[in-house]
Design a protein around this motif. Structure first.
Motif, PDB file in Angstrom:
ATOM      1  N   TYR A  99       1.118  -1.042  -0.060  1.00 32.24           N
ATOM      2  CA  TYR A  99      -0.146   0.475   0.114  1.00 32.24           C
ATOM      3  C   TYR A  99       0.939   1.243  -0.236  1.00 32.24           C
ATOM      4  CZ  TYR A  99       0.534  -0.575   4.915  1.00 32.24           C
ATOM      5  OH  TYR A  99       1.178  -1.114   5.972  1.00 32.24           O
ATOM      6  N   LEU A 100       1.940   1.294  -0.127  1.00 31.43           N
ATOM      7  CA  LEU A 100       2.908   2.287  -0.307  1.00 31.43           C
ATOM      8  C   LEU A 100       3.616   2.587  -1.638  1.00 31.43           C
ATOM      9  CD1 LEU A 100       5.275   2.284   3.067  1.00 31.43           C
ATOM     10  CD2 LEU A 100       3.100   3.026   3.064  1.00 31.43           C
ATOM     11  N   TYR A 111      12.878   6.112   7.748  1.00 25.49           N
ATOM     12  CA  TYR A 111      11.945   6.478   8.541  1.00 25.49           C
ATOM     13  C   TYR A 111      13.081   5.672   9.951  1.00 25.49           C
ATOM     14  CZ  TYR A 111       8.665   5.794  11.832  1.00 25.49           C
ATOM     15  OH  TYR A 111       7.700   6.075  12.813  1.00 25.49           O
ATOM     16  N   PHE A 112      13.084   3.985  10.091  1.00 27.81           N
ATOM     17  CA  PHE A 112      13.510   3.193  10.910  1.00 27.81           C
ATOM     18  C   PHE A 112      15.162   3.732  10.876  1.00 27.81           C
ATOM     19  CE2 PHE A 112      11.037  -0.191   9.078  1.00 27.81           C
ATOM     20  CZ  PHE A 112       9.575   0.568   9.609  1.00 27.81           C
TER      21      PHE A 112
ATOM     22  N   MET B   1       6.097  10.035   7.730  1.00 28.96           N
ATOM     23  CA  MET B   1       6.124   8.911   7.572  1.00 28.96           C
ATOM     24  C   MET B   1       5.389   7.542   8.342  1.00 28.96           C
ATOM     25  SD  MET B   1       7.301   7.248   4.686  1.00 28.96           S
ATOM     26  CE  MET B   1       7.221   5.429   4.504  1.00 28.96           C
ATOM     27  N   PHE B   2       5.459   7.956   9.939  1.00 30.81           N
ATOM     28  CA  PHE B   2       4.332   7.251   9.878  1.00 30.81           C
ATOM     29  C   PHE B   2       3.476   7.015  10.383  1.00 30.81           C
ATOM     30  CE2 PHE B   2       2.021   6.544  14.801  1.00 30.81           C
ATOM     31  CZ  PHE B   2       2.226   5.740  14.671  1.00 30.81           C
ATOM     32  N   ARG B   4       1.947   8.086   7.488  1.00 28.24           N
ATOM     33  CA  ARG B   4       2.251   7.895   6.111  1.00 28.24           C
ATOM     34  C   ARG B   4       1.613   6.425   6.200  1.00 28.24           C
ATOM     35  NH1 ARG B   4       5.274  10.104   1.646  1.00 28.24           N
ATOM     36  NH2 ARG B   4       4.681  11.518   3.073  1.00 28.24           N
ATOM     37  N   ILE B   5       2.429   5.715   7.205  1.00 32.21           N
ATOM     38  CA  ILE B   5       1.999   4.279   7.083  1.00 32.21           C
ATOM     39  C   ILE B   5       1.013   3.828   7.590  1.00 32.21           C
ATOM     40  CG2 ILE B   5       2.875   2.038   8.803  1.00 32.21           C
ATOM     41  CD1 ILE B   5       5.266   3.598   8.398  1.00 32.21           C
ATOM     42  N   ARG B   8      -2.485   4.906   5.274  1.00 29.84           N
ATOM     43  CA  ARG B   8      -2.255   4.220   3.451  1.00 29.84           C
ATOM     44  C   ARG B   8      -2.621   2.481   4.069  1.00 29.84           C
ATOM     45  NH1 ARG B   8       1.621   6.297  -0.378  1.00 29.84           N
ATOM     46  NH2 ARG B   8       1.283   8.368  -0.625  1.00 29.84           N
ATOM     47  N   SER B   9      -1.975   1.822   5.401  1.00 29.46           N
ATOM     48  CA  SER B   9      -2.608   0.771   6.177  1.00 29.46           C
ATOM     49  C   SER B   9      -4.079   1.061   6.245  1.00 29.46           C
ATOM     50  CB  SER B   9      -2.026   0.646   7.648  1.00 29.46           C
ATOM     51  OG  SER B   9      -2.654  -0.326   7.797  1.00 29.46           O
ATOM     52  N   LYS B  12      -6.730   1.177   2.907  1.00 32.36           N
ATOM     53  CA  LYS B  12      -6.216  -0.213   2.491  1.00 32.36           C
ATOM     54  C   LYS B  12      -7.150  -1.870   2.982  1.00 32.36           C
ATOM     55  CE  LYS B  12      -3.710  -4.214   0.578  1.00 32.36           C
ATOM     56  NZ  LYS B  12      -3.133  -5.021   1.298  1.00 32.36           N
ATOM     57  N   ARG B  13      -7.003  -1.329   4.148  1.00 34.15           N
ATOM     58  CA  ARG B  13      -8.130  -2.293   5.099  1.00 34.15           C
ATOM     59  C   ARG B  13      -9.744  -1.215   5.725  1.00 34.15           C
ATOM     60  NH1 ARG B  13      -2.945  -3.067   6.035  1.00 34.15           N
ATOM     61  NH2 ARG B  13      -2.584  -5.255   5.798  1.00 34.15           N
ATOM     62  N   ARG B 315      -0.765  -8.774   7.905  1.00 32.73           N
ATOM     63  CA  ARG B 315       0.623  -8.203   7.706  1.00 32.73           C
ATOM     64  C   ARG B 315       1.422  -8.407   8.829  1.00 32.73           C
ATOM     65  NH1 ARG B 315      -1.875  -2.387   9.835  1.00 32.73           N
ATOM     66  NH2 ARG B 315       0.384  -1.442   9.299  1.00 32.73           N
ATOM     67  N   GLU B 318       4.078  -8.552   6.021  1.00 34.22           N
ATOM     68  CA  GLU B 318       4.817  -6.726   6.377  1.00 34.22           C
ATOM     69  C   GLU B 318       5.624  -6.442   7.183  1.00 34.22           C
ATOM     70  OE1 GLU B 318       2.066  -2.760   7.293  1.00 34.22           O
ATOM     71  OE2 GLU B 318       1.154  -4.450   5.744  1.00 34.22           O
ATOM     72  N   MET B 322       9.033  -4.879   7.476  1.00 35.61           N
ATOM     73  CA  MET B 322       9.388  -3.565   8.893  1.00 35.61           C
ATOM     74  C   MET B 322      10.565  -4.467   9.946  1.00 35.61           C
ATOM     75  SD  MET B 322       6.117  -2.261   9.570  1.00 35.61           S
ATOM     76  CE  MET B 322       5.672  -1.709   8.377  1.00 35.61           C
ATOM     77  N   THR B 331       8.367  -0.223  17.997  1.00 35.05           N
ATOM     78  CA  THR B 331       7.799   1.109  16.168  1.00 35.05           C
ATOM     79  C   THR B 331       6.561  -0.128  15.810  1.00 35.05           C
ATOM     80  OG1 THR B 331      10.115   1.614  15.453  1.00 35.05           O
ATOM     81  CG2 THR B 331       9.134   1.498  14.157  1.00 35.05           C
TER      82      THR B 331
END
Lengths: 244, 412
Positions: A99-100, A111-112, B1-2, B4-5, B8-9, B12-13, B315, B318, B322, B331
């Motif tokens: 989804y990214l 980011y990490f 970014m956080f 955005r994740i 977006r997540s 999608k769901r 997930r 995913e 990560m 995180t």
């Protein structure tokens, strides 16, 4: 002059259960800046060996040292830090977050690490020939493009070790060549590479090839006759365990 | 970014997120609805309880004198005292709990003789207010009214009520009417001989109605207080006053104490059985609503847990990825907790709105009166929903951070 050892595995054994021995007393030294190809039949322990090097998996016995640090003794938090600072992982299945966008898939590694920089991420993708695909999702990219996004993500934090698990395994010849050209460039820039492959032509492009059979190093040989191996430890180990 | 994740997540769901939000919303709506109802229920129930009659009885304080010789008692003599009618309004004008005094009705009793078509019966004559207006207590354009109609809505009157100031009408208790064969519209002759002055008073009254309460009222004859005072020769006097005090957290004793403070020559007794019953019902209702809310929230939490657990399983790859590229457990946990926070806040917010609709429905159908939404309940509902969503995510988050990236990335 002998290059400094980058990755050192000492007597590494991995049992998943009483009957599954993925690695059996493996000794291996990979010097800094060396490209080592790892070959072997399916189930011979190639991916497990890469996972040991990245700290994704821990050995049942033995030690794994990277840059003279025994990573088998690190906790989860330190291992995560170690991976994001030192290791670039390239997967056969690409493993992009669906989804990214391509750009976000690269930025997530930043980011990490705590250094999100859109410009750098864009530049990394542009250097992979994906400047026109920044906002595309993985499903909108070809296999070769996805693998290049995966490589861009692996490199974005400038790791000195690249661990690639059959990066061309799912690609056609043309895309495979593009990816290999990129990987060769990484080694030429001084990075240490361990690359798992089933393709002997690709394996031979590295300086050294290790053949794994049943979790043991069966063969460890130089691919260049003019340049003898400096990894005497590995050679000795493979000779010790790999005789059939 | 956080973000955005997370965003977006979420996008999608949508369906899973919707399920989680609806689950929290249901629990939150119960919480919000029942909190709103319980906020107004004490007031509403208090008024409902008042349908069963007054809960405070005010009588003059009497001195009782023991009669006899040392060691020999002949009993006691109690001096008859009265409450002045002119003091009655002070009951409404007490200091702190004035608003809780819903109404009062004074009573003056006298045994009289009633004659109808040759039949003669001795009955208790009770003079009272039926529907007395106090123009000097005008609030929001309405005259404050009190009397039997206000404090004893359970009175079942056939015929008509006696109008305020109508001293020529009477309402007969159903037993009295039965014994004398009285019907609405009949005229009765009432006579009373004052034992002190020996004066005989005779009045002709029209029976405008009959009353059936199933209680002592059935054996009495009711007239206006002024009529009773005139007949019994006790102008401006009252034997007792029944007060209807609104029992929010049941301050009946406090209301009584304030009345005594205003009328120091009286004493106020609460009808303990009624007060205790009201208190018990309030407590039990509160406990029941608390239990319903807890059950609803637990059900919501379990749905959120199940949904989040499914999401974690979906997930896995995913999460493994990560971790493999350097994400710490913290995180990963934050990503899921952020999602739980959004689910909790959204569920709580929408749940509050739905809860208000629920509260309105309960108030309309049970109490036949609207209930005002309480804005204070919004943050309470949101915080409770947030806690439920976050706590319900604990197990899925634990599962997420225990995912082994090596196994997941191998495709197992």
């Amino acid at each position: 002059m002998m290059a400094k050892p980058k990755i050192v595995l000492k007597s590494v054994t991995k049992h998943y259960d009483a009957y599954t021995r993925a690695l059996n007393n493996v000794d291996l030294v990979i010097p800094e800046g060396e490209w080592v190809s790892i070959i072997g039949p399916s189930g011979s322990g190639k991916t497990t060996l890469l996972n040991m090097m990245s700290g994704l998996d821990t050995p049942t016995s033995g030690t794994v040292s990277i840059n003279d640090i025994d990573i088998t003794g690190l906790g989860q938090k330190m291992l995560a830090k170690f991976r994001r600072e030192n290791i670039g992982l390239i997967f056969q299945q690409y493993h992009l977050i669906p989804y990214l966008t391509a750009l976000e898939n690269v930025m997530i590694a930043q980011y990490f690490l705590g250094t999100v920089d859109k410009e750098t991420a864009s530049a990394a993708l542009e250097s992979m020939g994906l400047g026109h695909r920044l906002e595309h999702r993985p499903a909108q990219l070809s296999g070769g493009e996805q693998q290049r996004v995966c490589i861009a993500r692996a490199l974005i934090n400038d790791p000195d070790i690249i661990l690639a698990d059959d990066p061309t395994g799912n690609l056609d010849v043309k895309n495979g060549e593009i990816v290999m050209e990129t990987i060769k460039r990484l080694v030429s820039e001084g990075r240490t590479l361990a690359l798992v492959t089933h393709n002997m032509d690709i394996a031979k492009q590295g300086r050294r090839t290790i053949e794994l059979i049943d979790g043991k190093i069966f063969n460890d040989s130089s691919n260049r006759a003019d340049t003898p191996l400096e990894t005497s430890i590995a050679r000795t180990a493979s000779t010790r365990h790999g005789v059939r | 970014m956080f973000f955005r994740i997370v965003e977006r997540s979420f996008s999608k769901r949508k369906s899973r997120v919707a399920v989680a939000i609806i689950a929290v919303l249901m629990g939150a709506s119960m919480t919000s609805g029942l909190l709103t109802v319980s906020g107004g229920i004490e007031d509403k129930l208090g008024k409902e309880f008042r349908r069963f009659g007054s809960n405070i009885l005010v009588t003059p304080r009497s001195d009782t004198v023991e009669i006899g010789f040392p060691g020999i008692s002949f009993g006691s003599v109690t001096e008859q005292r009265y409450i002045d009618e002119s003091d009655l309004l002070k009951i409404k004008k007490i200091d702190e709990w004035s608003a809780n005094v819903l109404g009062f009705a004074p009573f003056l009793y006298q045994v009289v003789q009633v004659e109808y078509k040759g039949s003669i019966q001795k009955v208790i004559l009770a003079g009272t207010y039926f529907d007395r207006g106090y123009p000097d207590l005008v609030k929001t354009g309405e005259v404050w009214r009190t009397g039997i109609k206000k404090i004893a809505p359970y009175w079942n009157v056939e015929g008509a009520w006696i109008e305020d100031g109508d001293d020529k009408s009477a309402i007969a208790g159903i037993s009295v009417a039965g014994k004398l064969n009285l019907e609405v519209g009949d005229y009765i002759t009432l006579s009373y001989e004052n034992s002190e002055t020996k004066n005989m008073t005779t009045e002709q009254l029209k029976v405008v109605g009959t009353v059936n309460t199933g209680g002592s009222e059935d054996s009495q004859l009711f007239v206006t207080l002024s009529a009773a005072q005139r007949i019994s020769g006790r102008p401006g006097k009252v034997h007792s006053v029944q007060v209807s005090g609104l029992c929010v957290e049941c301050p009946a004793e406090l209301i009584g104490a304030e009345i005594v403070k205003k009328l120091p020559y009286t004493e106020a007794k609460t009808v303990k059985q009624l007060v205790r019953a009201e208190s018990m019902i309030m407590d039990q209702l509160g406990q029941m609503m608390f239990l319903i809310t807890v059950v609803a929230l637990v059900a919501s939490g379990m749905t959120v847990t199940t949904t989040m657990m499914t999401t974690v399983m979906e997930r896995r790859k995913e999460i493994g990825l990560m971790k493999s590229i350097g994400a710490e457990n913290m995180t990963i946990a934050f990503i899921f907790l952020a999602e739980a926070t959004i689910v909790g806040v959204a569920g709580g917010f929408f749940g509050y709105s739905l809860g208000n609709v629920l509260a309105q429905y309960i108030a309309e159908s049970v109490f036949s009166a609207p209930i005002s939404p309480l804005l204070l309940i919004l943050p309470v509902t949101v915080v409770i929903s947030l806690l439920v969503a976050v706590l319900a995510s604990a197990l899925p988050v634990r599962r997420a951070i225990r995912i082994d990236p090596a196994i997941v990335l191998r495709g197992e």
